[in-house]
Scaffold this motif. Structure first.
Motif, short mmCIF file in Angstrom:
data_model
loop_
_atom_site.label_atom_id
_atom_site.label_comp_id
_atom_site.label_asym_id
_atom_site.label_seq_id
_atom_site.Cartn_x
_atom_site.Cartn_y
_atom_site.Cartn_z
N THR A 76 0.83 -1.21 0.00
CA THR A 76 0.00 0.00 0.00
C THR A 76 0.87 1.26 0.00
O THR A 76 0.42 2.32 0.44
CB THR A 76 -0.93 0.01 1.23
N LEU A 77 2.07 1.15 -0.51
CA LEU A 77 2.97 2.30 -0.57
C LEU A 77 2.62 3.17 -1.78
O LEU A 77 1.93 2.73 -2.70
CB LEU A 77 4.42 1.83 -0.66
N ASN A 78 3.10 4.40 -1.77
CA ASN A 78 2.84 5.36 -2.86
C ASN A 78 1.35 5.60 -3.08
O ASN A 78 0.90 5.80 -4.21
CB ASN A 78 3.50 4.89 -4.16
N GLN A 79 0.60 5.58 -2.00
CA GLN A 79 -0.82 5.96 -2.01
C GLN A 79 -0.92 7.11 -1.02
O GLN A 79 -0.99 6.90 0.20
CB GLN A 79 -1.70 4.79 -1.58
N GLU A 80 -0.91 8.33 -1.53
CA GLU A 80 -0.72 9.48 -0.64
C GLU A 80 -1.52 10.71 -1.06
O GLU A 80 -1.96 10.82 -2.22
CB GLU A 80 0.76 9.89 -0.62
N VAL A 81 -1.64 11.62 -0.10
CA VAL A 81 -2.06 12.99 -0.40
C VAL A 81 -0.77 13.81 -0.35
O VAL A 81 -0.06 13.80 0.66
CB VAL A 81 -3.07 13.53 0.63
N VAL A 82 -0.45 14.47 -1.46
CA VAL A 82 0.78 15.25 -1.52
C VAL A 82 0.47 16.72 -1.80
O VAL A 82 -0.59 17.05 -2.37
CB VAL A 82 1.74 14.72 -2.61
N LEU B 92 1.68 14.79 2.56
CA LEU B 92 0.85 15.37 3.62
C LEU B 92 0.28 14.26 4.48
O LEU B 92 0.24 14.36 5.71
CB LEU B 92 -0.29 16.19 3.01
N ALA B 93 -0.17 13.19 3.86
CA ALA B 93 -0.73 12.04 4.57
C ALA B 93 -0.58 10.81 3.70
O ALA B 93 -0.71 10.86 2.49
CB ALA B 93 -2.20 12.28 4.90
N SER B 94 -0.29 9.68 4.35
CA SER B 94 -0.12 8.41 3.64
C SER B 94 -1.29 7.48 3.93
O SER B 94 -1.85 7.50 5.04
CB SER B 94 1.19 7.74 4.05
N ALA B 95 -1.63 6.66 2.93
CA ALA B 95 -2.74 5.70 3.10
C ALA B 95 -2.22 4.29 3.38
O ALA B 95 -3.01 3.34 3.38
CB ALA B 95 -3.62 5.69 1.86
N LYS B 96 -0.93 4.15 3.64
CA LYS B 96 -0.38 2.80 3.78
C LYS B 96 -1.00 2.03 4.93
O LYS B 96 -1.08 0.80 4.88
CB LYS B 96 1.15 2.86 3.93
N ASP B 97 -1.47 2.72 5.95
CA ASP B 97 -2.11 2.03 7.08
C ASP B 97 -3.64 2.12 7.02
O ASP B 97 -4.33 1.64 7.91
CB ASP B 97 -1.62 2.62 8.41
N ILE B 98 -4.14 2.75 5.96
CA ILE B 98 -5.59 2.85 5.77
C ILE B 98 -6.09 1.75 4.84
O ILE B 98 -7.13 1.13 5.08
CB ILE B 98 -5.97 4.23 5.19
N LEU B 99 -5.33 1.49 3.80
CA LEU B 99 -5.73 0.51 2.78
C LEU B 99 -5.39 -0.91 3.21
O LEU B 99 -4.44 -1.15 3.96
CB LEU B 99 -5.05 0.84 1.46
N SER B 100 -6.16 -1.87 2.70
CA SER B 100 -5.98 -3.28 3.07
C SER B 100 -4.87 -3.96 2.30
O SER B 100 -4.36 -5.00 2.74
CB SER B 100 -7.29 -4.03 2.80
N GLY B 101 -4.51 -3.44 1.13
CA GLY B 101 -3.56 -4.14 0.29
C GLY B 101 -4.22 -5.18 -0.59
O GLY B 101 -3.55 -6.00 -1.22
N TYR C 131 -1.88 7.82 -6.58
CA TYR C 131 -1.16 6.58 -6.28
C TYR C 131 -0.15 6.26 -7.38
O TYR C 131 -0.12 6.86 -8.45
CB TYR C 131 -2.16 5.43 -6.16
N GLY C 132 0.70 5.28 -7.07
CA GLY C 132 1.63 4.75 -8.06
C GLY C 132 2.59 5.77 -8.63
O GLY C 132 3.17 6.60 -7.92
N ASN C 133 2.74 5.72 -9.95
CA ASN C 133 3.72 6.57 -10.63
C ASN C 133 3.42 8.05 -10.50
O ASN C 133 4.34 8.88 -10.56
CB ASN C 133 3.80 6.18 -12.11
N ALA C 134 2.14 8.40 -10.34
CA ALA C 134 1.79 9.81 -10.17
C ALA C 134 2.42 10.36 -8.89
O ALA C 134 2.91 11.50 -8.86
CB ALA C 134 0.28 9.99 -10.14
N ILE C 135 2.41 9.56 -7.84
CA ILE C 135 3.00 10.00 -6.56
C ILE C 135 4.52 10.02 -6.67
O ILE C 135 5.18 10.96 -6.18
CB ILE C 135 2.55 9.07 -5.41
N ILE C 136 5.09 9.03 -7.31
CA ILE C 136 6.54 9.01 -7.51
C ILE C 136 6.98 10.24 -8.29
O ILE C 136 7.95 10.93 -7.92
CB ILE C 136 6.96 7.72 -8.24
#
Length: 346
Positions: free
Chosen positions: A125-131, A215-224, A200-205
């Motif tokens: 669930t990495l690279n799933q963020e509010v930036v 600003l905030a990450s969804a790594k602990d919000i999403l189930s994977g 998410y994904g390449n857009a965040i990279i």
């Protein structure tokens, strides 16, 4: 007199030889056709596969030497899982992997979306963020109040943005949401047309490469959980169903290959997504460390996880009524897939 006897005999022998040679030729042609069918996917069965972002499945199976399928695969690339399901509803795609969110909305179509979820791809669930842009005055999620926030509708970005706002004491009505694709959202952030981006994904990279900060990450919000959707017509076709089961097994073999050939896969990924190889390698290793990629059979926990997502959208008023996700899940391929080692849901 003897000459008259030998000529018919000779003609008979030659005729027999020609028949045998013709028969051998026909057998050889058949064998060659069968061999060709097993090389490079030249069989009569065709499965239409939708990929998200870039041709990772197509290039992955090729790199791992797993593309010699006894069926043909037609690949297409879409910017999001929601678009894959739109194509599936129109019978343009047989197979696709999406996050938990697109199937919820796709199921509300007149024909129920024309799909079933038949497996779960577990992933990171990495690279799933509010930036936000570099030097932005926005420092916390609460600072998003009244701001323009780009997001990708009916995707994980839509869901985790909603959850991040809730955790900050805000509602959807407290921001100015701007529906954009992954590419357009990134452009809007870089050009200053929006104050923040949920993607998410390449857009965040790419956003980080352009100076954006998390600003905030969804790594602990999403189930994977990434859901494997197959069209109803494909499931009704026994030959296609068998081909899809084989294809899923090959995907798992491909994931095993990436873990044993990380540098090689990172090089392919970097070239396709226009990022440094070192960064692609880091993303791969960190992602596999968090949650190894694997396609597994559906489970009660996976269904409950998506039901929680659907209920969140209903409670927020995004959906007008409760959605029962059980209606579009199917264990048709359950016996042909490994069980999940991770039964934890959100």
């Amino acid at each position: 007199m003897k000459q008259r006897i030998y000529k018919p005999i000779l003609a008979t022998i030659l005729g027999a030889l020609l028949i045998v040679m013709a028969g051998c030729s026909q057998q050889g042609t058949g064998a060659s056709a069968d061999a060709a069918a097993a090389q490079g996917g030249e069989g009569t069965v065709v499965i239409k596969v939708g990929q998200t972002g870039w041709g990772n499945l197509e290039q992955g199976l090729k790199a791992a030497g797993l593309d010699n399928t006894p069926y043909k695969i037609d690949y297409s690339v879409f910017q999001g899982g929601n678009l894959i399901l739109e194509a599936m509803a129109a019978n343009q795609v047989d197979f696709g992997v999406t996050s938990e969110i697109p199937p919820i909305f796709a199921s509300q179509a007149a024909n129920g979306g024309n799909f079933k979820v038949v497996a779960v791809q577990e992933g990171n669930t990495l690279n799933q963020e509010v930036v936000v842009p570099k030097d932005s005055p926005i420092h916390t999620a609460a600072d998003l109040k009244g701001k323009k926030v780009a997001f990708v509708k009916n995707t994980t970005a839509h869901y985790f943005l909603l959850k991040i706002l809730q955790n900050a004491g805000l509602t959807w009505q407290d921001i100015q949401p701007v529906e954009l694709s992954t590419a357009d959202g990134l452009s809007a952030l870089i050009s200053g047309k929006v104050d923040a981006l949920a993607s998410y994904g390449n857009a965040i990279i790419s956003a980080h490469q352009n100076g954006a900060t998390t600003l905030a990450s969804a790594k602990d919000i999403l189930s994977g959980h990434f859901l494997v959707a197959v069209s109803d017509p494909a499931l009704a076709d026994s030959a296609k169903e068998k081909a899809i089961a084989d294809y899923l097994a090959r995907i798992n073999q491909f994931y095993d290959w990436t873990r044993s050939h990380p540098e090689e896969w990172a090089k392919i990924t970097a070239a396709a997504t226009h990022q440094p190889e070192e960064q692609a390698l880091t993303t791969l290793k960190e992602g596999e460390a968090q949650r190894p990629s694997k396609v597994v059979a559906i489970s009660d926990a996976a269904i409950a996880s998506e039901q929680d997502v659907a209920d969140t959208f209903t409670d927020a008023g995004v959906l007008s009524s409760k959605v029962d996700v059980n209606k579009f899940w199917s264990d048709t391929l359950g016996k042909q897939l490994p069980a999940s080692d991770n039964t934890k849901s959100k």
